[in-house]
Design a protein around this motif. Structure first.
Motif, PDB file in Angstrom:
ATOM      1  N   THR A  24       0.829  -1.205   0.000  1.00 46.57           N
ATOM      2  CA  THR A  24       0.000   0.000   0.000  1.00 46.57           C
ATOM      3  C   THR A  24       0.864   1.255   0.000  1.00 46.57           C
ATOM      4  N   LEU A  25       1.948   1.215   0.741  1.00 43.50           N
ATOM      5  CA  LEU A  25       2.874   2.341   0.773  1.00 43.50           C
ATOM      6  C   LEU A  25       3.462   2.605  -0.611  1.00 43.50           C
ATOM      7  N   VAL A  26       3.853   1.547  -1.297  1.00 40.55           N
ATOM      8  CA  VAL A  26       4.376   1.685  -2.661  1.00 40.55           C
ATOM      9  C   VAL A  26       3.324   2.310  -3.572  1.00 40.55           C
ATOM     10  N   GLY A  31       1.161   6.677  -6.679  1.00 37.29           N
ATOM     11  CA  GLY A  31      -0.038   7.460  -6.946  1.00 37.29           C
ATOM     12  C   GLY A  31       0.206   8.950  -6.762  1.00 37.29           C
ATOM     13  N   ALA A  32       0.962   9.299  -5.716  1.00 35.29           N
ATOM     14  CA  ALA A  32       1.283  10.708  -5.484  1.00 35.29           C
ATOM     15  C   ALA A  32       2.144  11.255  -6.613  1.00 35.29           C
ATOM     16  N   ALA A  81      11.245   1.038  -4.565  1.00 37.80           N
ATOM     17  CA  ALA A  81      11.954  -0.242  -4.459  1.00 37.80           C
ATOM     18  C   ALA A  81      12.506  -0.421  -3.048  1.00 37.80           C
ATOM     19  N   GLY A  82      13.074   0.653  -2.491  1.00 34.07           N
ATOM     20  CA  GLY A  82      13.580   0.581  -1.130  1.00 34.07           C
ATOM     21  C   GLY A  82      12.478   0.387  -0.111  1.00 34.07           C
ATOM     22  N   ALA A  83      11.354   1.075  -0.319  1.00 34.65           N
ATOM     23  CA  ALA A  83      10.221   0.940   0.600  1.00 34.65           C
ATOM     24  C   ALA A  83       9.674  -0.478   0.591  1.00 34.65           C
ATOM     25  N   ALA A 126      18.581  27.521   5.246  1.00 36.68           N
ATOM     26  CA  ALA A 126      19.038  27.269   3.879  1.00 36.68           C
ATOM     27  C   ALA A 126      17.871  27.346   2.893  1.00 36.68           C
ATOM     28  N   ASP A 127      18.085  28.052   1.802  1.00 38.51           N
ATOM     29  CA  ASP A 127      17.043  28.211   0.789  1.00 38.51           C
ATOM     30  C   ASP A 127      17.176  27.112  -0.263  1.00 38.51           C
ATOM     31  N   VAL A 128      17.000  25.884   0.184  1.00 41.30           N
ATOM     32  CA  VAL A 128      17.032  24.722  -0.706  1.00 41.30           C
ATOM     33  C   VAL A 128      15.739  23.950  -0.508  1.00 41.30           C
ATOM     34  N   LEU A 129      15.401  23.141  -1.500  1.00 38.51           N
ATOM     35  CA  LEU A 129      14.146  22.408  -1.456  1.00 38.51           C
ATOM     36  C   LEU A 129      14.419  20.913  -1.386  1.00 38.51           C
ATOM     37  N   LEU A 130      13.873  20.262  -0.380  1.00 42.91           N
ATOM     38  CA  LEU A 130      14.000  18.819  -0.234  1.00 42.91           C
ATOM     39  C   LEU A 130      12.718  18.145  -0.692  1.00 42.91           C
ATOM     40  N   VAL A 131      12.845  17.123  -1.536  1.00 41.33           N
ATOM     41  CA  VAL A 131      11.698  16.315  -1.947  1.00 41.33           C
ATOM     42  C   VAL A 131      12.124  14.855  -1.959  1.00 41.33           C
ATOM     43  N   GLY A 132      11.156  13.982  -1.770  1.00 38.95           N
ATOM     44  CA  GLY A 132      11.431  12.560  -1.862  1.00 38.95           C
ATOM     45  C   GLY A 132      11.285  11.835  -0.542  1.00 38.95           C
ATOM     46  N   ALA A 133      11.042  10.538  -0.632  1.00 39.45           N
ATOM     47  CA  ALA A 133      10.794   9.702   0.545  1.00 39.45           C
ATOM     48  C   ALA A 133      12.036   8.994   1.045  1.00 39.45           C
TER      49      ALA A 133
END
Length: 222
Positions: A24-26, A31-32, A81-83, A126-133
């Protein structure tokens, strides 16, 4: 029809053995990403990404929402894949009934949020953007480290095998940090390896309380 003894065909094992919470997490991550690509577009980064600078002005929801935004298809596929690989043993240990799945999803979110928060504390403003799980995924890796060392149970944090695997994972992230590149990222993007380390340590330490909560819930249900 009868089958002579000794000629009973072997039972076919299911192709996918991963417990449903990890599957379900995958599905949620994929889906997101589909929603990001086909509906939100580039606006998803600013709307749901996490920034240390934004945290200082009340942007704390990004600690969680950034986990479901990814840089590209390779990025999300690596994290899913890691999840799946490391989430499966964690989900099995927590249980697939009662509070187990709830604790599993909460564990994923908390590890990711702590990973992002740890990065922000190292890089305040810091003016940086983090994205990802990946911070959450490394939380699952930290938890799975103790499970694998415990052969399905939960090995102590300071068990020699746990310490050896911890050193290996942290060392790997230090190397990635020095190289500053990843096959899952485009040019101009960098790996927030510090968040990986914080996520790993969060998972390593929090899996114990998570198991206690999940099993306490199962006991109350019984």
């Amino acid at each position: 029809m009868t089958i002579p003894e000794g000629e009973i065909p072997p039972r076919r094992e299911p192709v996918f053995k991963a417990p449903w919470p990890s599957m379900t997490l995958v599905g949620a991550l994929l889906g997101a990403y589909a929603l990001q690509v086909f509906v939100l577009g580039e606006a998803a980064y600013q709307a749901f990404g996490f920034s240390p600078a934004g945290l200082e002005t009340g942007g704390w929801p990004g600690l969680f929402t950034a986990l479901f935004v990814h840089g590209n298809l390779a990025h999300v596929l690596m994290n899913t894949a890691g999840a799946l690989a490391f989430g499966a043993p964690v989900a099995r240990l927590l249980g697939v009934r009662g509070l187990g799945p709830v604790v599993f999803f909460a564990f994923f979110l908390v590890c990711g949020a702590l990973a992002n928060y740890g990065f922000a504390r190292l890089h305040p403003g810091a003016d940086v953007l983090l994205v990802g799980a990946s911070g959450s995924v490394f939380g699952l890796i930290g938890a799975a480290t103790r499970i694998l060392a415990g052969r399905g149970g939960l090995a102590p944090v300071f068990a020699p095998r746990v310490l050896a695997m911890t050193a290996a994972w942290i060392g790997l992230n230090l190397v990635v940090g020095l190289l500053g590149a990843s096959p899952g990222l485009d040019a101009g993007q960098a790996v927030a390896w510090e968040a990986h380390v914080f996520g790993f340590l969060a998972g390593l330490l929090l899996i114990g309380p998570a198991v206690w909560i999940a099993r306490r819930g199962q006991g109350a249900r019984a």
